[in-house]
Design an enzyme around this catalytic site. Structure first.
Site, PDB file in Angstrom:
ATOM      1  CG  ASP A 558       8.505  47.945 -32.204  1.00 31.47           C
ATOM      2  OD1 ASP A 558       7.812  48.228 -33.189  1.00 31.47           O
ATOM      3  OD2 ASP A 558       8.496  48.604 -31.148  1.00 31.47           O
ATOM      4  CD  GLU A 595       9.139  49.610 -36.785  1.00 29.58           C
ATOM      5  OE1 GLU A 595       8.115  50.071 -37.332  1.00 29.58           O
ATOM      6  OE2 GLU A 595       9.293  49.580 -35.545  1.00 29.58           O
TER       7      GLU A 595
END
Length: 971
Positions: A558, A595
């Site tokens: 993340d 990400e």
């Protein structure tokens, strides 16, 4: 069209929190409020964001000065004296202790005076009438006119240009680091002209970086505890027999050696619980605090999360049958290029599956069944080609009580009684959303412990046993397991927050701070600092823990861009060094991706070279490709929801939104097609294609509307292509918003399938959000992280897609309710079971086609450049049609090697137009192309009608259809 440099979850998900100011205010009790002084009506009263807390025993009011470091610039109102303003300077930490002998401070370059380092063991430093008092020790510093050394600037680029001050040799630095510290400048009259606290990670890394044991270690005779806490003044372990209640059976002082506190206890401690009491100076309160915390290396927890469970992961009692053989029983993975990923939330998978017994629903054990609706669905996906299940956070997170008896629920029969466009459903859901069993989990508390709410019993060893059974069961149906990791931030901070762990153990070290000393919140809360060596070590140790002890097969990071590139590379190398013989897992098959957004304080390498999309080129670490997502669907998650793209009708079937002139729409569509083609070629920087203007360009030379290059990858496995994920609206929902209201639901289903076909047939790693294949809806919710089971329901019986279950929650969606309401109210928008089944069938066919030929899964950039071509390019292109060919070689012939024993040539035509198209390509004439056998047997009559005429090189493809033509080898 804006491309998202920030993930949707950064801006809009997770916890409600004040982030507009670098300060916040908290009180332990309302009784303190009458102790506050009065402030002018126009004044704003803030406190540092690191959760400064007022104590009833000794209230100290702090009003920070302006950001200037010079006292001469203060603006003093009638209620604030100079001495009060000076005292506030001790709340800031604007200086950095970088090495044993070096302190950096951005003190005004025009300041003259003598600089000292002050310390106070009991945190008594204060300023009164320009005099600083309470110090135990005062050390004169010498300014180094040469400035900061290059190696220091490289590690701390955000303090480039600060003044450098040297400490005299012989200082007792290790003792000083356990005290309240400040640097101060005195004038010739020994008046305090400026002062500030210090940030310590630099010197802590230099003196106390450590590679030895941490956490609880078990032997045949003893249990040993190790805690890294170099700034602590004392540490004690409270040992409990039970997970809650009762008094400790022992209170054990730990002994320190080089910053590590340790103790050895009897074997009988195994199965007990413990809590650390850490006596330490905390910069957020300017006090020495007694902090009570779990072990950062905890592997188990009590059900209330307040005690660490002494869990021996090597115990045979915690291992399912044949657990040690799982590495040999996992599905074979020949190459990372063969990966395809299915993203799934554990609770979504089974919370509403009536074929699962109630006690298993929403938890780990639901995956262990053999014939539930959800498991049968996963088996279909696996048999068609999906290789990995990506599970949303499974570690211990805040937001869901692990004790299910505390959950609150809404009667679904009441929810079902409201109209499909009502605001009543969301009102009832949001009223209990922080007290139900649902949350995505992007609010970490402890990274190394399985989440208790997914276990049948959150106390004891059940979390571990059931998690292992889940991994084993998924492996046995052919699916590898990816864990969603959230190392970029933590839920809690400060000495009193129940969710704070790391910031209690070594305050000011684990959480990244700004140049004033307050915690950075660009990820939405409490950013962590992987540039600090023991933060990086904790991340690496945690990854190895999950890989070895739970035998998982990959990790999704993340907000990976908030982690340093060096940390990611070390993580990849450490995981891939794992072996079956030594560790019981094959590390060479562990894939990592994340990400790679570049924003906040880390943007443009502001804290060192970060793991952003462009920085990761060449590492073989994957990054999500937002370019292909935005071009396929239109706009971005942060733009207007009616902005159209390639599959949603831009130019070809306008929805009434103002896209500019027809010429402008044509240009936008052509640019989108360029971006998609680059993405389909693995989003490779050096892939050369002819763009819509007829120029030969590299992928890195094609720019987004924001001016950044479209392509960022050097290897195809560095690109994770997707059009939907847990963030933002589901694929079906965004299609339903962006397409004209007057088209039928069958057309929206075709568009949904067309979008997934672009991803399924691209080079690189295809990624699908659970439910893409069955038209999943969240009733248009753009951010369902806390929207409960009602809006997040998955139906693997294929009877419903969850469309029209009410207006989505007000907080994130209200500004577009006017667009949503007429769509939700219109019954023609709702797919029927026949639509869902057809979409599922078509999706499985896409996967089968991808895995029918190695040509869809090329392993190198060179192979893609040599074999992949796009044919509908240049200024005369047919709008809305992408034509891609992939060429194979022939054994015994010079040139390309042969990869596919069945097909020598493949052509894929993507027709996003609402009409049938004919496309003629002279370069594709006289081939022996025929429709792919899987599509010839399809239940989709439109795809079966696709034709190719060899004499002219003409392809005829029906509306909103992806047709795959193959050239069989001569036998």
């Amino acid at each position: 069209m804006l491309h998202s440099l920030i993930s949707q979850q950064t801006q809009e998900r997770k916890m409600l929190r004040l982030t507009s100011s670098p300060f916040s205010l908290s009180f332990p009790s309302i009784s303190n409020l009458n102790l506050l002084p009065s402030f002018p009506p126009t004044s704003l009263f803030y406190l540092p964001s690191s959760s400064t807390t007022f104590h009833t025993t000794s209230l100290r009011i702090h009003t920070p000065p302006p950001l200037s470091s010079s006292l001469s610039s203060f603006s003093v109102d009638q209620t604030t004296s100079i001495s009060q303003m000076q005292d506030n300077l001790l709340l800031y930490s604007r200086a950095y202790w970088l090495t044993q002998s070096l302190i950096a401070w951005n003190v005004d370059h025009h300041q003259n005076g003598i600089c000292y380092l002050l310390s106070s063991k009991d945190a008594s430093l204060n300023i009164s009438n320009s005099q600083i008092q309470g110090e135990d020790l005062k050390i004169k510093l010498q300014e180094d006119k040469a400035g900061l050394p290059a190696n220091v600037v490289e590690k701390f680029p955000h303090i480039r240009g600060y003044k450098a001050f040297n400490l005299p040799p012989g200082s007792d630095i290790k003792s000083l680091l356990k005290s309240q510290l400040a640097v101060v400048i005195y004038d010739s009259d020994e008046k305090c002209r400026d002062c500030t606290g210090l940030q310590l990670p630099g010197v802590l890394d230099e003196l106390f970086s450590y590679n030895g044991p941490l956490g609880a270690l078990f032997s045949e005779e003893a249990v040993s505890l190790y805690l890294w806490a170099p700034t602590a003044q004392s540490v004690r372990a409270y040992i409990y027999k039970h997970p809650s209640g009762d008094d400790p059976i022992e209170i054990v002082p730990l002994e320190e050696e080089h910053g590590v506190w340790r103790t050895k206890g009897p074997k009988s401690w195994e199965g007990c619980y413990y809590v650390y009491e850490v006596c330490v100076y905390h910069p957020s309160t300017s006090r020495v605090e007694k902090c009570y915390a779990n072990d950062p290396y905890a592997r188990g927890l009590s059900s209330d999360g307040r005690r660490t469970f002494l869990l021996n992961l090597d115990s045979n009692e915690l291992k399912p049958d044949r657990w040690e053989n799982l590495a040999d029983e996992k599905p074979i993975l020949h190459s990372f290029s063969d990966i395809s990923i299915y993203e799934l939330h554990i609770r979504d998978f089974s919370a509403n599956d009536l074929s699962v017994q109630p006690e298993f629903r929403g938890g780990y054990l639901a995956f262990t069944l053999t014939d539930s609706a959800g498991v049968l669905h996963l088996k279909k996906l696996s048999s068609a080609g999906i290789t990995h299940v990506h599970l949303l956070p499974t570690f211990q997170f805040a937001g869901v009580d692990d004790q299910k008896e505390n959950w609150r629920n809404v009667d679904t029969s009441v929810l079902e009684s409201f109209p499909p466009d009502s605001d009543q459903q969301q009102a009832l859901i949001t009223a209990i959303q922080n007290f139900d069993g649902y949350n995505w989990g992007y609010n970490p508390v402890l990274w190394g412990v399985p989440k208790g709410s997914y276990a049948s019993n959150p106390n004891g060893p059940n979390r571990t046993i059931e998690f292992r059974k889940m991994v084993q069961a998924l492996s046995h149906i052919g699916l590898r397991v990816v864990l969603d990791t959230v190392y970029n931030h933590l839920q809690g901070n400060g000495p009193f927050d129940e969710h704070s762990v790391l910031d209690k153990i070594v305050p000011g070290y684990y959480l990244r701070r700004n140049t004033d000393g307050f915690i950075e919140n660009s990820t939405c809360m409490n950013n962590t600092a992987s540039e600090h060596s023991m933060v990086e070590r904790l991340i690496l140790d945690d990854l190895l823990h999950w890989a070895v002890n739970y035998k998982v097969d990959g990790f999704r990071f993340d907000l990976m861009g908030h982690i340093m590139k060096s940390t990611m590379v070390k993580a990849k190398n450490a995981l891939q060094r794992l072996t079956k013989e030594k560790d019981g897992v094959d590390g060479s098959s562990i894939y990592i991706y994340g990400e790679g957004w570049d924003f906040g304080e880390v943007a443009k390498n502001g804290r060192g070279i970060n793991a952003s999309q462009f920085n990761l080129a060449g590492t073989q670490i994957g990054s999500f490709n937002d370019r292909i997502r935005d071009s396929v669907l239109g706009g971005s998650p942060f733009g207007h929801p009616l902005q159209q793209g390639f599959v949603t009708g831009l130019l070809l079937q306008p929805n009434g939104h103002d896209h500019g002139t027809e010429a402008n729409m044509k240009s936008m569509l052509a640019a989108s097609m360029d971006h998609i083609q680059i993405g389909m070629a693995g989003n490779l920087k050096d892939f050369v294609l002819t763009n819509s203007e007829g120029e030969e360009v590299k992928g890195s030379e094609v720019l987004t509307y924001g001016g950044t290059p479209v392509a960022f990858a050097s290897y195809p496995i560095e690109t994770v292509n997707y059009v939907s994920a847990h963030d933002n609206e589901t694929l079906f929902d965004i299609v339903s918003l962006k397409t004209p209201m007057d088209i039928g639901v069958a057309e929206r289903c075709r568009i949904n399938h067309l979008a997934t076909s672009v991803i399924a047939l691209s080079q690189g790693i295809p990624f699908f959000h659970s439910g893409d294949e069955i038209l999943r809806s969240k009733s248009l919710d753009r951010d369902s992280y806390n929207s409960g089971d009602w809006f997040n329901r998955l139906d693997f019986t294929y009877n419903s897609n969850n469309w029209g279950v009410g207006l989505p929650p007000q907080e994130k969606n209200e500004k577009h309710w006017s667009l949503m309401k007429p769509r939700l109210a219109d019954p023609s928008f709702r797919p029927q079971r026949i639509d869902i089944l057809a979409t599922m069938d078509n999706f499985l066919n896409l996967l089968r086609i991808r895995y029918s030929s190695a040509l869809f899964r090329l392993r190198t950039a060179n192979a893609i450049q040599q074999r992949v071509r796009f044919h509908n390019t240049g200024p005369s292109l047919v709008s809305g049609v992408i034509v891609m060919s992939i060429e194979d070689g022939h054994d015994g012939f010079p040139g390309l090697s042969q990869l596919d024993p069945i097909y020598s040539f493949i052509v894929v035509v993507f027709n996003a137009s609402p009409q049938e198209v004919s496309f003629v390509s002279p370069s594709l004439q006289s081939r022996n192309l025929q429709l792919h056998p899987i599509q010839e047997m399809s239940s989709d009559e439109l795809v079966k009608s696709s034709k190719y005429e060899a004499s002219s090189g003409c392809f005829v493809v029906s509306r909103r259809t992806t047709a795959v033509f193959v050239e069989p080898r001569k036998m």
